[in-house]
Design a protein around this motif. Structure first.
Motif, PDB file in Angstrom:
ATOM      1  N   PRO A 107      74.194  75.658  13.052  1.00 45.28           N
ATOM      2  CA  PRO A 107      73.914  74.301  13.539  1.00 45.28           C
ATOM      3  C   PRO A 107      75.127  73.388  13.424  1.00 45.28           C
ATOM      4  CG  PRO A 107      73.024  74.586  11.339  1.00 45.28           C
ATOM      5  CD  PRO A 107      73.493  75.948  11.788  1.00 45.28           C
ATOM      6  N   LYS A 108      75.227  72.427  14.360  1.00 42.46           N
ATOM      7  CA  LYS A 108      76.185  71.344  14.215  1.00 42.46           C
ATOM      8  C   LYS A 108      75.714  70.466  13.051  1.00 42.46           C
ATOM      9  CE  LYS A 108      78.462  72.505  17.976  1.00 42.46           C
ATOM     10  NZ  LYS A 108      77.681  73.687  18.386  1.00 42.46           N
ATOM     11  N   PHE A 109      76.643  69.689  12.482  1.00 40.90           N
ATOM     12  CA  PHE A 109      76.267  68.951  11.277  1.00 40.90           C
ATOM     13  C   PHE A 109      75.123  67.966  11.540  1.00 40.90           C
ATOM     14  CE2 PHE A 109      79.149  65.773  13.042  1.00 40.90           C
ATOM     15  CZ  PHE A 109      78.609  64.572  12.633  1.00 40.90           C
ATOM     16  N   HIS A 110      75.104  67.333  12.720  1.00 36.61           N
ATOM     17  CA  HIS A 110      74.046  66.362  12.997  1.00 36.61           C
ATOM     18  C   HIS A 110      72.703  67.038  13.254  1.00 36.61           C
ATOM     19  CE1 HIS A 110      74.257  67.190  17.355  1.00 36.61           C
ATOM     20  NE2 HIS A 110      75.562  67.327  17.154  1.00 36.61           N
ATOM     21  N   GLU A 111      72.724  68.327  13.548  1.00 37.76           N
ATOM     22  CA  GLU A 111      71.475  69.057  13.736  1.00 37.76           C
ATOM     23  C   GLU A 111      70.794  69.374  12.405  1.00 37.76           C
ATOM     24  OE1 GLU A 111      72.678  71.331  17.927  1.00 37.76           O
ATOM     25  OE2 GLU A 111      72.932  72.378  16.001  1.00 37.76           O
ATOM     26  N   THR A 112      71.467  69.118  11.305  1.00 40.66           N
ATOM     27  CA  THR A 112      70.873  69.359   9.978  1.00 40.66           C
ATOM     28  C   THR A 112      70.165  68.124   9.429  1.00 40.66           C
ATOM     29  OG1 THR A 112      72.844  68.701   8.673  1.00 40.66           O
ATOM     30  CG2 THR A 112      72.757  70.978   9.482  1.00 40.66           C
ATOM     31  N   PHE A 113      70.218  66.994  10.145  1.00 48.03           N
ATOM     32  CA  PHE A 113      69.617  65.761   9.636  1.00 48.03           C
ATOM     33  C   PHE A 113      68.138  65.951   9.282  1.00 48.03           C
ATOM     34  CE2 PHE A 113      72.726  62.852  12.193  1.00 48.03           C
ATOM     35  CZ  PHE A 113      73.733  63.131  11.283  1.00 48.03           C
ATOM     36  N   ILE A 114      67.348  66.381  10.266  1.00 50.61           N
ATOM     37  CA  ILE A 114      65.907  66.521  10.041  1.00 50.61           C
ATOM     38  C   ILE A 114      65.601  67.613   9.011  1.00 50.61           C
ATOM     39  CG2 ILE A 114      63.710  67.133  11.112  1.00 50.61           C
ATOM     40  CD1 ILE A 114      64.644  64.263  11.619  1.00 50.61           C
ATOM     41  N   PRO A 115      66.231  68.812   9.088  1.00 46.90           N
ATOM     42  CA  PRO A 115      65.990  69.801   8.036  1.00 46.90           C
ATOM     43  C   PRO A 115      66.257  69.278   6.633  1.00 46.90           C
ATOM     44  CG  PRO A 115      67.046  70.865   9.899  1.00 46.90           C
ATOM     45  CD  PRO A 115      67.030  69.399  10.210  1.00 46.90           C
ATOM     46  N   ILE A 116      67.328  68.506   6.454  1.00 45.03           N
ATOM     47  CA  ILE A 116      67.624  67.944   5.135  1.00 45.03           C
ATOM     48  C   ILE A 116      66.506  67.007   4.699  1.00 45.03           C
ATOM     49  CG2 ILE A 116      69.156  66.381   3.863  1.00 45.03           C
ATOM     50  CD1 ILE A 116      71.490  67.531   5.520  1.00 45.03           C
ATOM     51  N   LEU A 117      66.103  66.111   5.593  1.00 50.33           N
ATOM     52  CA  LEU A 117      65.044  65.161   5.254  1.00 50.33           C
ATOM     53  C   LEU A 117      63.721  65.866   4.987  1.00 50.33           C
ATOM     54  CD1 LEU A 117      65.784  62.268   7.789  1.00 50.33           C
ATOM     55  CD2 LEU A 117      66.384  62.374   5.367  1.00 50.33           C
ATOM     56  N   LYS A 118      63.429  66.920   5.739  1.00 49.20           N
ATOM     57  CA  LYS A 118      62.193  67.672   5.530  1.00 49.20           C
ATOM     58  C   LYS A 118      62.164  68.343   4.165  1.00 49.20           C
ATOM     59  CE  LYS A 118      59.653  67.302   9.312  1.00 49.20           C
ATOM     60  NZ  LYS A 118      58.250  66.788   9.241  1.00 49.20           N
ATOM     61  N   VAL A 119      63.297  68.898   3.768  1.00 45.01           N
ATOM     62  CA  VAL A 119      63.380  69.565   2.464  1.00 45.01           C
ATOM     63  C   VAL A 119      63.182  68.562   1.332  1.00 45.01           C
ATOM     64  CG1 VAL A 119      65.023  70.668   0.887  1.00 45.01           C
ATOM     65  CG2 VAL A 119      64.753  71.541   3.212  1.00 45.01           C
ATOM     66  N   LEU A 120      63.593  67.315   1.564  1.00 46.17           N
ATOM     67  CA  LEU A 120      63.540  66.296   0.509  1.00 46.17           C
ATOM     68  C   LEU A 120      62.308  65.392   0.598  1.00 46.17           C
ATOM     69  CD1 LEU A 120      67.280  65.133   0.601  1.00 46.17           C
ATOM     70  CD2 LEU A 120      66.223  66.573  -1.149  1.00 46.17           C
ATOM     71  N   GLU A 121      61.477  65.543   1.629  1.00 46.00           N
ATOM     72  CA  GLU A 121      60.437  64.549   1.881  1.00 46.00           C
ATOM     73  C   GLU A 121      59.323  64.521   0.835  1.00 46.00           C
ATOM     74  OE1 GLU A 121      58.556  65.068   5.628  1.00 46.00           O
ATOM     75  OE2 GLU A 121      57.837  67.106   5.207  1.00 46.00           O
ATOM     76  N   ASN A 122      59.267  65.513  -0.049  1.00 51.15           N
ATOM     77  CA  ASN A 122      58.272  65.451  -1.134  1.00 51.15           C
ATOM     78  C   ASN A 122      58.719  64.529  -2.263  1.00 51.15           C
ATOM     79  OD1 ASN A 122      60.281  66.955  -2.338  1.00 51.15           O
ATOM     80  ND2 ASN A 122      59.006  68.735  -2.819  1.00 51.15           N
ATOM     81  N   GLY A 123      59.924  63.917  -2.126  1.00 48.78           N
ATOM     82  CA  GLY A 123      60.401  62.964  -3.124  1.00 48.78           C
ATOM     83  C   GLY A 123      61.132  63.585  -4.291  1.00 48.78           C
ATOM     84  N   GLU A 124      61.253  64.904  -4.278  1.00 50.64           N
ATOM     85  CA  GLU A 124      61.909  65.605  -5.381  1.00 50.64           C
ATOM     86  C   GLU A 124      63.418  65.364  -5.358  1.00 50.64           C
ATOM     87  OE1 GLU A 124      62.023  70.191  -7.186  1.00 50.64           O
ATOM     88  OE2 GLU A 124      61.217  69.773  -5.188  1.00 50.64           O
TER      89      GLU A 124
END
Length: 293
Positions: free
Chosen positions: A4-21
């Motif tokens: 992925p291009k770096f900007h294509e990782t935005f949503i995956p990063i947020l999804k991994v972190l969305e539980n607040g951990e």
């Protein structure tokens, strides 16, 4: 599947972190890869940049950097990441590079860190390769300075004092003397501008996380300066409030104030606390070679 291009990782990063951990950065990188890019081959996962970094980690790291500057994630402590309220609101959206670059947080950060820039570090239409290279280096400079300032805010306060003395010596201000760690009366170090110590510069270094330096701090610094010097340098990792700036300006002494951004600019310029990771050659045609008889 492509890397992925770096900007294509935005949503995956947020999804991994969305539980607040709160996750360690490397752990977050691996979760992003495992959950969103399981189809990458072993060769793709081991592919590196010219400087030797794993390419996939490098792309996610840049995605993390942009999200942080845009206010979507935060770094609660060194090496760890956590989603913000803004990130939670956008974790299910199709967050684009244009949206991040034009968000208020991102523009404020970039303009503050790189005031000479003519705009955000976006792709320039009709730009020459040299323009793009220069813009790329500017982006890296901003990133390194950001990390350097974050690091300075977390190191031991006594070591921070030594860092400032090392910097001033690297700048050519002579040998330094560290004062005792207790009872120094507000003086953290003394720079001897000449070999005999006839001209002295007194140093005060305040390693703050968020607090600004106040007028009282400058007043105490001036009071601690003995009669054998009229020069002082007050350094902080944050900034000075208006009262502190006025007190330094109105003092009979010459008081130089160095805030966080100015400090990292100087450390960057004089290679204190940073190192050259890689160098790149840009080559051009040697017309003289072909014109020689």
């Amino acid at each position: 599947m492509e890397i992925p291009k770096f900007h294509e990782t935005f949503i995956p990063i947020l999804k991994v972190l969305e539980n607040g951990e709160t996750l360690q950065a490397r752990e977050m990188y691996q979760k992003v890869i495992d959950q969103y890019y399981p189809g990458l081959t072993k060769e793709q996962l081991e592919q590196t940049t010219k400087s030797g970094d794993r390419l996939i980690f490098n792309r996610i790291a840049w995605g993390k950097s942009y999200l942080k500057k845009g206010g979507y994630i935060e770094f609660p402590k060194r090496g760890f990441v956590k989603i913000t309220e803004k990130g939670l609101k956008n974790s299910s959206a199709n967050l684009t590079l244009n949206q991040v670059e034009n968000s208020e947080n991102f523009l404020e950060f970039y303009n503050e860190e790189n005031p000479k820039s003519t705009g955000t570090p976006t792709k320039i239409q009709n730009a020459s390769p040299e323009d793009l290279i220069e813009e790329g280096f500017n982006m890296i400079d901003v990133q390194v300075k950001d990390e350097l300032l974050e690091k300075l805010k977390t190191i031991d306060p006594f070591y921070f004092e030594k860092v400032i003395l090392i910097l001033l010596k690297r700048m050519g201000y002579g040998d330094f003397i560290e004062t005792s760690k207790t009872g120094d009366g507000g003086i953290d170090g003394i720079i001897n501008e000449d070999k005999l110590g006839l001209d002295k510069i007194y140093i005060q270094a305040k390693r703050y996380g968020e607090n600004k330096v106040r007028e009282k701090d400058i007043r105490n610094f001036i009071g601690a300066m003995s009669g054998d010097t009229q020069k002082g340098v007050f350094v902080t990792t944050t900034s000075f409030d208006s009262g502190a700036e006025k007190k330094a300006h109105d003092a009979h002494h010459t008081i130089i104030l160095i805030d966080g951004p100015k400090l990292v600019d100087l450390m960057y310029q004089f290679n204190v606390g940073i190192q050259i990771k890689d160098t790149y050659e840009v080559k051009e045609l040697d017309n003289d070679f072909f014109e020689a008889e």
